[in-house]
Structures are given as C-alpha cells and as structure tokens.
Design a protein around this motif. Structure first.
Motif, PDB file in Angstrom:
ATOM      1  N   SER A  87       0.836  -1.192   0.000  1.00  0.00           N
ATOM      2  CA  SER A  87       0.000   0.000   0.000  1.00  0.00           C
ATOM      3  C   SER A  87       0.870   1.241   0.000  1.00  0.00           C
ATOM      4  O   SER A  87       2.080   1.173   0.153  1.00  0.00           O
ATOM      5  N   ASP A  88       0.234   2.388  -0.125  1.00  0.00           N
ATOM      6  CA  ASP A  88       0.945   3.659  -0.092  1.00  0.00           C
ATOM      7  C   ASP A  88       1.058   4.214   1.321  1.00  0.00           C
ATOM      8  O   ASP A  88       1.626   5.271   1.533  1.00  0.00           O
ATOM      9  N   GLU A  89       0.503   3.530   2.308  1.00  0.00           N
ATOM     10  CA  GLU A  89       0.470   4.050   3.672  1.00  0.00           C
ATOM     11  C   GLU A  89       1.716   3.711   4.476  1.00  0.00           C
ATOM     12  O   GLU A  89       1.973   4.311   5.492  1.00  0.00           O
ATOM     13  N   GLY A  90       2.487   2.762   4.058  1.00  0.00           N
ATOM     14  CA  GLY A  90       3.638   2.325   4.836  1.00  0.00           C
ATOM     15  C   GLY A  90       3.232   1.244   5.832  1.00  0.00           C
ATOM     16  O   GLY A  90       2.059   1.043   6.117  1.00  0.00           O
ATOM     17  N   ALA A  91       4.215   0.564   6.357  1.00  0.00           N
ATOM     18  CA  ALA A  91       3.959  -0.556   7.264  1.00  0.00           C
ATOM     19  C   ALA A  91       3.299  -0.107   8.559  1.00  0.00           C
ATOM     20  O   ALA A  91       2.571  -0.857   9.184  1.00  0.00           O
ATOM     21  N   LEU A  92       3.553   1.136   8.989  1.00  0.00           N
ATOM     22  CA  LEU A  92       2.966   1.622  10.233  1.00  0.00           C
ATOM     23  C   LEU A  92       1.520   2.066  10.066  1.00  0.00           C
ATOM     24  O   LEU A  92       0.801   2.219  11.034  1.00  0.00           O
ATOM     25  N   GLY A  93       1.091   2.324   8.862  1.00  0.00           N
ATOM     26  CA  GLY A  93      -0.245   2.848   8.624  1.00  0.00           C
ATOM     27  C   GLY A  93      -0.210   4.372   8.595  1.00  0.00           C
ATOM     28  O   GLY A  93       0.667   5.010   9.176  1.00  0.00           O
ATOM     29  N   LEU A  94      -1.150   4.956   7.918  1.00  0.00           N
ATOM     30  CA  LEU A  94      -1.179   6.398   7.695  1.00  0.00           C
ATOM     31  C   LEU A  94      -1.283   7.183   8.995  1.00  0.00           C
ATOM     32  O   LEU A  94      -0.574   8.177   9.194  1.00  0.00           O
ATOM     33  N   GLN A  95      -2.132   6.760   9.936  1.00  0.00           N
ATOM     34  CA  GLN A  95      -2.300   7.505  11.190  1.00  0.00           C
ATOM     35  C   GLN A  95      -0.995   7.524  12.000  1.00  0.00           C
ATOM     36  O   GLN A  95      -0.614   8.554  12.558  1.00  0.00           O
ATOM     37  N   ALA A  96      -0.312   6.407  12.057  1.00  0.00           N
ATOM     38  CA  ALA A  96       0.948   6.354  12.799  1.00  0.00           C
ATOM     39  C   ALA A  96       1.988   7.255  12.149  1.00  0.00           C
ATOM     40  O   ALA A  96       2.748   7.953  12.839  1.00  0.00           O
ATOM     41  N   LEU A  97       2.018   7.280  10.831  1.00  0.00           N
ATOM     42  CA  LEU A  97       2.959   8.157  10.137  1.00  0.00           C
ATOM     43  C   LEU A  97       2.644   9.623  10.399  1.00  0.00           C
ATOM     44  O   LEU A  97       3.547  10.441  10.592  1.00  0.00           O
ATOM     45  N   GLU A  98       1.367   9.979  10.433  1.00  0.00           N
ATOM     46  CA  GLU A  98       0.978  11.360  10.725  1.00  0.00           C
ATOM     47  C   GLU A  98       1.388  11.755  12.147  1.00  0.00           C
ATOM     48  O   GLU A  98       1.840  12.866  12.388  1.00  0.00           O
ATOM     49  N   ARG A  99       1.244  10.833  13.124  1.00  0.00           N
ATOM     50  CA  ARG A  99       1.646  11.122  14.492  1.00  0.00           C
ATOM     51  C   ARG A  99       3.160  11.311  14.585  1.00  0.00           C
ATOM     52  O   ARG A  99       3.645  12.219  15.275  1.00  0.00           O
ATOM     53  N   LEU A 100       3.902  10.486  13.874  1.00  0.00           N
ATOM     54  CA  LEU A 100       5.353  10.635  13.856  1.00  0.00           C
ATOM     55  C   LEU A 100       5.772  11.962  13.251  1.00  0.00           C
ATOM     56  O   LEU A 100       6.646  12.661  13.744  1.00  0.00           O
ATOM     57  N   ASP A 101       5.098  12.348  12.154  1.00  0.00           N
ATOM     58  CA  ASP A 101       5.385  13.613  11.486  1.00  0.00           C
ATOM     59  C   ASP A 101       5.075  14.780  12.406  1.00  0.00           C
ATOM     60  O   ASP A 101       5.856  15.736  12.516  1.00  0.00           O
ATOM     61  N   ALA A 102       3.947  14.726  13.104  1.00  0.00           N
ATOM     62  CA  ALA A 102       3.567  15.799  14.029  1.00  0.00           C
ATOM     63  C   ALA A 102       4.571  15.892  15.183  1.00  0.00           C
ATOM     64  O   ALA A 102       4.958  16.997  15.582  1.00  0.00           O
ATOM     65  N   ALA A 103       5.005  14.751  15.695  1.00  0.00           N
ATOM     66  CA  ALA A 103       5.978  14.758  16.786  1.00  0.00           C
ATOM     67  C   ALA A 103       7.300  15.329  16.333  1.00  0.00           C
ATOM     68  O   ALA A 103       7.965  16.071  17.062  1.00  0.00           O
ATOM     69  N   ALA A 104       7.696  15.018  15.113  1.00  0.00           N
ATOM     70  CA  ALA A 104       8.978  15.522  14.593  1.00  0.00           C
ATOM     71  C   ALA A 104       8.909  17.016  14.323  1.00  0.00           C
ATOM     72  O   ALA A 104       9.933  17.700  14.363  1.00  0.00           O
ATOM     73  N   SER A 105       7.710  17.534  14.060  1.00  0.00           N
ATOM     74  CA  SER A 105       7.552  18.955  13.738  1.00  0.00           C
ATOM     75  C   SER A 105       7.492  19.853  14.971  1.00  0.00           C
ATOM     76  O   SER A 105       7.609  21.066  14.855  1.00  0.00           O
ATOM     77  N   LYS A 106       7.270  19.273  16.151  1.00  0.00           N
ATOM     78  CA  LYS A 106       7.169  20.063  17.379  1.00  0.00           C
ATOM     79  C   LYS A 106       8.528  20.679  17.704  1.00  0.00           C
ATOM     80  O   LYS A 106       9.553  20.005  17.614  1.00  0.00           O
ATOM     81  N   PRO A 107       8.517  21.962  18.100  1.00  0.00           N
ATOM     82  CA  PRO A 107       9.800  22.551  18.538  1.00  0.00           C
ATOM     83  C   PRO A 107      10.249  21.906  19.843  1.00  0.00           C
ATOM     84  O   PRO A 107       9.452  21.556  20.686  1.00  0.00           O
ATOM     85  N   SER A 108      11.557  21.750  19.995  1.00  0.00           N
ATOM     86  CA  SER A 108      12.066  21.117  21.216  1.00  0.00           C
ATOM     87  C   SER A 108      12.162  22.068  22.365  1.00  0.00           C
ATOM     88  O   SER A 108      12.253  23.194  22.317  1.00  0.00           O
TER      89      SER A 108
END
Length: 108
Positions: A87-108
C-alpha cells in the motif's frame, strides 16, 4: 478402532521419525562440513563441524563490531517501518505516520 490404538500408533510413528532424523543427521555430518551460527545479544559464536569429527569454534565478534552493527540497523528499521509494498500508507499505517510527522515537527 479405540483411542488407545491410535495413540500407540502415533507414538510408534514418532519413534520412527526420531530414528530417521538421527540417521539423517549422522549422514549429513559425515559427508560435509556444517557451520552452526548461534546468534545472541552478546556476539554469539560460530561452530564448524568438520566431517572428520573435528569441531572448531570461532570467538564472538568484538563489542565494537556489535555496537556499529546496532547503529547501522537503525536506518534499516526506520526504512522498514515506513515502506510497505502492499500500500501507499507504509507498514505503520497512515495515522501512525501522521503522528510521527507531528511529533517531529514540534519545537524542542
């Protein structure tokens, strides 16, 4: 046919399998070298069984090698988590990828 007869038949068959496996292992070990790789978190070991009966053991790999290998596996694990050939969602699934992206975008 009683249940006991079936159980006895099964037990007898297992004995035949065990004997066949023992003979097969013996023939294999007598005819070609076998390398047994025993992996664990501590470096593992390699054992070479020679047809002549000589057994040689290699020492575990050094700690530095194991450390570098662990570092090298990190990108592979990340890659595997994001890639899914089905699929195009990746092994983690689309929601998990979105959560990872949001976490990476947060300022430290």
């Amino acid at each position: 046919m009683s249940t006991k007869v079936l159980i006895d038949l099964n037990s007898g068959t297992l004995n035949v399998y065990d004997m066949a496996l023992m003979n097969y292992k013996k023939r294999i070990l007598e005819s070609r070298p076998i390398l047994l790789a025993l992996f664990n978190g501590g470096g593992g070991k390699m054992i070479l069984y020679d047809p002549s009966g000589v057994q040689r053991e290699a020492p575990p790999v050094p700690f530095a090698y194991r450390s570098l290998k662990a570092v090298a596996h990190v990108p592979l694990g990340v890659y595997a988590a994001f890639i899914d050939t089905q699929s195009d969602e990746g092994a983690l699934g689309l929601q998990a990828l979105e959560r990872l992206d949001a976490a990476a975008s947060k300022p430290s």
